[in-house]
Scaffold this active site. Structure first.
Site, PDB file in Angstrom:
ATOM      1  N   GLY A  11       0.825  -1.211   0.000  1.00  0.00           N
ATOM      2  CA  GLY A  11       0.000   0.000   0.000  1.00  0.00           C
ATOM      3  C   GLY A  11       0.851   1.249   0.000  1.00  0.00           C
ATOM      4  O   GLY A  11       0.559   2.227   0.689  1.00  0.00           O
ATOM      5  N   ALA A  12       1.913   1.231  -0.818  1.00  0.00           N
ATOM      6  CA  ALA A  12       2.865   2.353  -0.817  1.00  0.00           C
ATOM      7  C   ALA A  12       2.451   3.473  -1.762  1.00  0.00           C
ATOM      8  O   ALA A  12       3.129   4.491  -1.833  1.00  0.00           O
ATOM      9  CB  ALA A  12       4.254   1.841  -1.203  1.00  0.00           C
ATOM     10  N   VAL A  63      -2.946  -7.417  -2.836  1.00  0.00           N
ATOM     11  CA  VAL A  63      -2.680  -8.343  -1.725  1.00  0.00           C
ATOM     12  C   VAL A  63      -3.792  -9.377  -1.544  1.00  0.00           C
ATOM     13  O   VAL A  63      -3.610 -10.371  -0.843  1.00  0.00           O
ATOM     14  CB  VAL A  63      -2.416  -7.602  -0.389  1.00  0.00           C
ATOM     15  CG1 VAL A  63      -1.163  -6.747  -0.464  1.00  0.00           C
ATOM     16  CG2 VAL A  63      -3.622  -6.778   0.045  1.00  0.00           C
ATOM     17  N   TYR A 155     -15.069  -3.297   9.356  1.00  0.00           N
ATOM     18  CA  TYR A 155     -13.731  -2.689   9.341  1.00  0.00           C
ATOM     19  C   TYR A 155     -13.066  -2.892  10.702  1.00  0.00           C
ATOM     20  O   TYR A 155     -11.906  -3.315  10.788  1.00  0.00           O
ATOM     21  CB  TYR A 155     -13.796  -1.201   9.001  1.00  0.00           C
ATOM     22  CG  TYR A 155     -12.436  -0.536   9.075  1.00  0.00           C
ATOM     23  CD1 TYR A 155     -11.468  -0.796   8.111  1.00  0.00           C
ATOM     24  CD2 TYR A 155     -12.100   0.310  10.137  1.00  0.00           C
ATOM     25  CE1 TYR A 155     -10.199  -0.226   8.199  1.00  0.00           C
ATOM     26  CE2 TYR A 155     -10.840   0.889  10.231  1.00  0.00           C
ATOM     27  CZ  TYR A 155      -9.894   0.615   9.257  1.00  0.00           C
ATOM     28  OH  TYR A 155      -8.629   1.169   9.341  1.00  0.00           O
ATOM     29  N   LYS A 159      -9.612  -5.017  11.790  1.00  0.00           N
ATOM     30  CA  LYS A 159      -8.462  -4.466  12.510  1.00  0.00           C
ATOM     31  C   LYS A 159      -8.282  -5.158  13.875  1.00  0.00           C
ATOM     32  O   LYS A 159      -7.158  -5.246  14.375  1.00  0.00           O
ATOM     33  CB  LYS A 159      -8.604  -2.948  12.662  1.00  0.00           C
ATOM     34  CG  LYS A 159      -8.448  -2.207  11.332  1.00  0.00           C
ATOM     35  CD  LYS A 159      -7.060  -2.438  10.722  1.00  0.00           C
ATOM     36  CE  LYS A 159      -6.819  -1.641   9.463  1.00  0.00           C
ATOM     37  NZ  LYS A 159      -5.470  -1.846   8.893  1.00  0.00           N
ATOM     38  N   PRO A 185      -3.134   3.601  14.606  1.00  0.00           N
ATOM     39  CA  PRO A 185      -3.433   5.038  14.532  1.00  0.00           C
ATOM     40  C   PRO A 185      -4.906   5.325  14.750  1.00  0.00           C
ATOM     41  O   PRO A 185      -5.775   4.491  14.480  1.00  0.00           O
ATOM     42  CB  PRO A 185      -3.034   5.418  13.100  1.00  0.00           C
ATOM     43  CG  PRO A 185      -2.300   4.233  12.539  1.00  0.00           C
ATOM     44  CD  PRO A 185      -2.809   3.036  13.292  1.00  0.00           C
ATOM     45  N   GLU A 191      -6.140   9.262   1.928  1.00  0.00           N
ATOM     46  CA  GLU A 191      -7.269   8.971   1.023  1.00  0.00           C
ATOM     47  C   GLU A 191      -8.256   7.992   1.654  1.00  0.00           C
ATOM     48  O   GLU A 191      -9.232   7.576   1.025  1.00  0.00           O
ATOM     49  CB  GLU A 191      -6.722   8.402  -0.295  1.00  0.00           C
ATOM     50  CG  GLU A 191      -5.930   9.429  -1.078  1.00  0.00           C
ATOM     51  CD  GLU A 191      -5.249   8.864  -2.317  1.00  0.00           C
ATOM     52  OE1 GLU A 191      -5.686   7.811  -2.823  1.00  0.00           O
ATOM     53  OE2 GLU A 191      -4.266   9.472  -2.769  1.00  0.00           O
ATOM     54  N   PHE A 192      -7.980   7.617   2.909  1.00  0.00           N
ATOM     55  CA  PHE A 192      -8.766   6.601   3.602  1.00  0.00           C
ATOM     56  C   PHE A 192     -10.280   6.867   3.547  1.00  0.00           C
ATOM     57  O   PHE A 192     -11.062   5.985   3.199  1.00  0.00           O
ATOM     58  CB  PHE A 192      -8.273   6.540   5.060  1.00  0.00           C
ATOM     59  CG  PHE A 192      -9.001   5.579   5.941  1.00  0.00           C
ATOM     60  CD1 PHE A 192      -8.650   4.235   5.970  1.00  0.00           C
ATOM     61  CD2 PHE A 192     -10.037   6.012   6.772  1.00  0.00           C
ATOM     62  CE1 PHE A 192      -9.317   3.344   6.803  1.00  0.00           C
ATOM     63  CE2 PHE A 192     -10.704   5.120   7.600  1.00  0.00           C
ATOM     64  CZ  PHE A 192     -10.346   3.794   7.616  1.00  0.00           C
TER      65      PHE A 192
HETATM   66  P1  NDP Z   1      -4.895   5.337   1.765  1.00  0.00           P
HETATM   67  O1  NDP Z   1      -6.197   5.063   1.122  1.00  0.00           O
HETATM   68  O2  NDP Z   1      -4.265   6.656   1.535  1.00  0.00           O
HETATM   69  O3  NDP Z   1      -3.839   4.194   1.383  1.00  0.00           O
HETATM   70  C1  NDP Z   1      -4.207   2.832   1.329  1.00  0.00           C
HETATM   71  C2  NDP Z   1      -3.154   2.067   0.568  1.00  0.00           C
HETATM   72  O4  NDP Z   1      -3.517   0.679   0.572  1.00  0.00           O
HETATM   73  C3  NDP Z   1      -3.033   2.513  -0.878  1.00  0.00           C
HETATM   74  O5  NDP Z   1      -1.684   2.621  -1.211  1.00  0.00           O
HETATM   75  C4  NDP Z   1      -3.682   1.384  -1.655  1.00  0.00           C
HETATM   76  O6  NDP Z   1      -3.001   1.206  -2.905  1.00  0.00           O
HETATM   77  C5  NDP Z   1      -3.388   0.197  -0.747  1.00  0.00           C
HETATM   78  N1  NDP Z   1      -4.294  -0.913  -0.999  1.00  0.00           N
HETATM   79  C6  NDP Z   1      -5.637  -0.968  -0.804  1.00  0.00           C
HETATM   80  N2  NDP Z   1      -6.116  -2.146  -1.233  1.00  0.00           N
HETATM   81  C7  NDP Z   1      -5.053  -2.847  -1.704  1.00  0.00           C
HETATM   82  C8  NDP Z   1      -4.903  -4.130  -2.276  1.00  0.00           C
HETATM   83  N3  NDP Z   1      -5.950  -4.938  -2.468  1.00  0.00           N
HETATM   84  N4  NDP Z   1      -3.674  -4.541  -2.652  1.00  0.00           N
HETATM   85  C9  NDP Z   1      -2.598  -3.729  -2.480  1.00  0.00           C
HETATM   86  N5  NDP Z   1      -2.670  -2.509  -1.928  1.00  0.00           N
HETATM   87  C10 NDP Z   1      -3.899  -2.077  -1.559  1.00  0.00           C
HETATM   88  O7  NDP Z   1      -5.142   5.110   3.321  1.00  0.00           O
HETATM   89  P2  NDP Z   1      -4.139   5.098   4.587  1.00  0.00           P
HETATM   90  O8  NDP Z   1      -2.781   5.455   4.202  1.00  0.00           O
HETATM   91  O9  NDP Z   1      -4.810   5.877   5.644  1.00  0.00           O
HETATM   92  O10 NDP Z   1      -4.233   3.562   4.979  1.00  0.00           O
HETATM   93  C11 NDP Z   1      -3.102   2.755   5.224  1.00  0.00           C
HETATM   94  C12 NDP Z   1      -3.413   1.795   6.363  1.00  0.00           C
HETATM   95  O11 NDP Z   1      -3.627   2.545   7.543  1.00  0.00           O
HETATM   96  C13 NDP Z   1      -4.658   0.944   6.162  1.00  0.00           C
HETATM   97  O12 NDP Z   1      -4.384  -0.370   6.598  1.00  0.00           O
HETATM   98  C14 NDP Z   1      -5.691   1.616   7.069  1.00  0.00           C
HETATM   99  O13 NDP Z   1      -6.664   0.708   7.499  1.00  0.00           O
HETATM  100  C15 NDP Z   1      -4.793   2.055   8.203  1.00  0.00           C
HETATM  101  N6  NDP Z   1      -5.313   3.103   9.056  1.00  0.00           N
HETATM  102  C16 NDP Z   1      -5.694   4.308   8.530  1.00  0.00           C
HETATM  103  C17 NDP Z   1      -6.177   5.294   9.375  1.00  0.00           C
HETATM  104  C18 NDP Z   1      -6.679   6.602   8.858  1.00  0.00           C
HETATM  105  O14 NDP Z   1      -7.412   7.297   9.605  1.00  0.00           O
HETATM  106  N7  NDP Z   1      -6.331   7.004   7.652  1.00  0.00           N
HETATM  107  C19 NDP Z   1      -6.235   5.090  10.829  1.00  0.00           C
HETATM  108  C20 NDP Z   1      -5.819   3.781  11.257  1.00  0.00           C
HETATM  109  C21 NDP Z   1      -5.355   2.848  10.393  1.00  0.00           C
HETATM  110  P3  NDP Z   1      -3.687   0.860  -4.301  1.00  0.00           P
HETATM  111  O15 NDP Z   1      -5.097   1.367  -4.259  1.00  0.00           O
HETATM  112  O16 NDP Z   1      -2.820   1.549  -5.309  1.00  0.00           O
HETATM  113  O17 NDP Z   1      -3.593  -0.631  -4.389  1.00  0.00           O
HETATM  114  C1  8X3 Z   2      -9.059   4.229  10.767  1.00  0.00           C
HETATM  115  C2  8X3 Z   2      -9.437   4.935  12.000  1.00  0.00           C
HETATM  116  O1  8X3 Z   2     -11.424   5.269  13.529  1.00  0.00           O
HETATM  117  O2  8X3 Z   2     -11.462   6.308  11.323  1.00  0.00           O
HETATM  118  O3  8X3 Z   2      -8.626   2.954  11.076  1.00  0.00           O
HETATM  119  O4  8X3 Z   2     -11.769   3.934  11.560  1.00  0.00           O
HETATM  120  S1  8X3 Z   2     -11.094   5.101  12.107  1.00  0.00           S
END
Ligand code: NDP
Ligand code: 8X3
Length: 254
Positions: A11-12, A63, A155, A159, A185, A191-192
């Site tokens: 997810g880079a 993945v 979701y 987690k 976090p 973009e979440f």
């Molecule tokens: P983004 O949406 O910005 O990034 C998510 C990344 O995951 C993208 O690079 C995307 O790449 C990749 N991804 C999603 N599905 C797949 C797949 N099937 N195969 C490979 N890569 C995949 O969100 P975040 O950076 O916020 O999220 C990163 C992690 O942090 C996640 O696990 C999220 O649950 C977790 N998290 C986020 C929080 C938040 O508030 N933002 C809080 C707590 C945890 P691509 O689409 O190019 O494949």
């Molecule tokens: C992402 C944090 O609380 O928005 O894991 O679901 S929350």
């Protein structure tokens, strides 16, 4: 850990994963960057090359595809194969519906990505770490894994599973030098939420309105810190929240 660690980040292409790529590139690591969106990875790779003179190895990887994960990771060239640090970051949320009105396809996407995808990648990478007697697995969990919130149901469950797997891994790896860290976090502006709300950007922006959320860099800094401790120190888990957030549901908005 070798002096120039090889770091695989899933997810880079965005958010926390891309921020980790930047910080690890700055620290001089060799990077394997994986995601589905290759245009985004190529853009990031170019930026990293210009800023730090490094050339990451890019992997087109979904993945969720078990066979592909195994094939792609087994086919890494020898100079990239000895992964020292695995950052299991790829993940997403879909929807915020009550369970009884939830969309089954959304559930499957979250479980297949956040839980099964993390397992597939770990299963492919970890044996080499154990064999070489060195390695560090960082799982990006969430506060949602500790405390469900309304509409978060599946979701949060995915987690919570990351949390259980991280704990289980520590038990399984006891007696080896391999370390496992779970970072949980709270709200991070990436973009979440856009992904959660299927591209509805005004709904996504409202999530962070009136408060100061974490940045992806805030999380990446903790990942870098945890993986740069001396070998006898394991940062086992970190709950990382914005100052404006006290729990999954209690936030302070101005
Ligand atoms: P983004 O949406 O910005 O990034 C998510 C990344 O995951 C993208 O690079 C995307 O790449 C990749 N991804 C999603 N599905 C797949 C797949 N099937 N195969 C490979 N890569 C995949 O969100 P975040 O950076 O916020 O999220 C990163 C992690 O942090 C996640 O696990 C999220 O649950 C977790 N998290 C986020 C929080 C938040 O508030 N933002 C809080 C707590 C945890 P691509 O689409 O190019 O494949
Ligand atoms: C992402 C944090 O609380 O928005 O894991 O679901 S929350």
């Amino acid at each position: 850990m070798s002096s120039t660690p090889i770091v695989l980040i899933t997810g880079a292409s965005s958010g926390i994963g891309a921020a980790c790529a930047t910080l690890f590139a700055r620290s001089g690591a060799k990077l394997i960057l994986a995601a589905r969106r290759q245009d985004r990875l190529k853009e990031l790779a170019l930026d990293l090359e210009q800023a730090f003179g490094i050339q990451p190895y890019l992997l087109a990887l979904d993945v969720r595809d078990r066979a592909e994960v195994s094939r792609v990771l087994q086919a890494l060239p020898p100079e990239w194969a000895a992964i020292d640090i695995l950052i299991n970051n790829a993940g997403l949320s879909r929807g915020l519906d009550k369970l009884h009105t939830g969309v089954v396809q959304d559930w499957e996407e979250m479980i297949d990505t956040n839980l099964k995808g993390l397992l597939y990648v770990t299963r492919a990478v970890l044996p080499g770490m154990v064999e070489r007697g060195r390695g560090h697995v960082v799982n990006i969990g969430s506060i949602a894994g500790r405390q469900p919130y309304p509409g978060g149901n599946v979701y949060c469950a995915s987690k919570a599973a990351v949390r259980a797997i991280s704990e289980g891994l520590k038990l399984d790896l006891l007696g080896t030098p391999i370390r496992v860290t779970e970072i949980q976090p709270g709200m991070v502006e990436t973009e979440f939420s856009e992904v959660r709300f299927h591209g509805d950007s005004s709904r996504a922006a409202a999530v962070y309105q009136g408060l100061t959320p974490l940045t992806a860099m805030d999380v990446a800094e903790v990942v870098l810190f945890a993986t740069s401790r001396p070998p006898h120190v394991n940062i086992s888990e970190v709950l990382l929240l914005p100052t404006d957030q006290a729990s999954t549901t209690l936030v302070h908005r101005r």
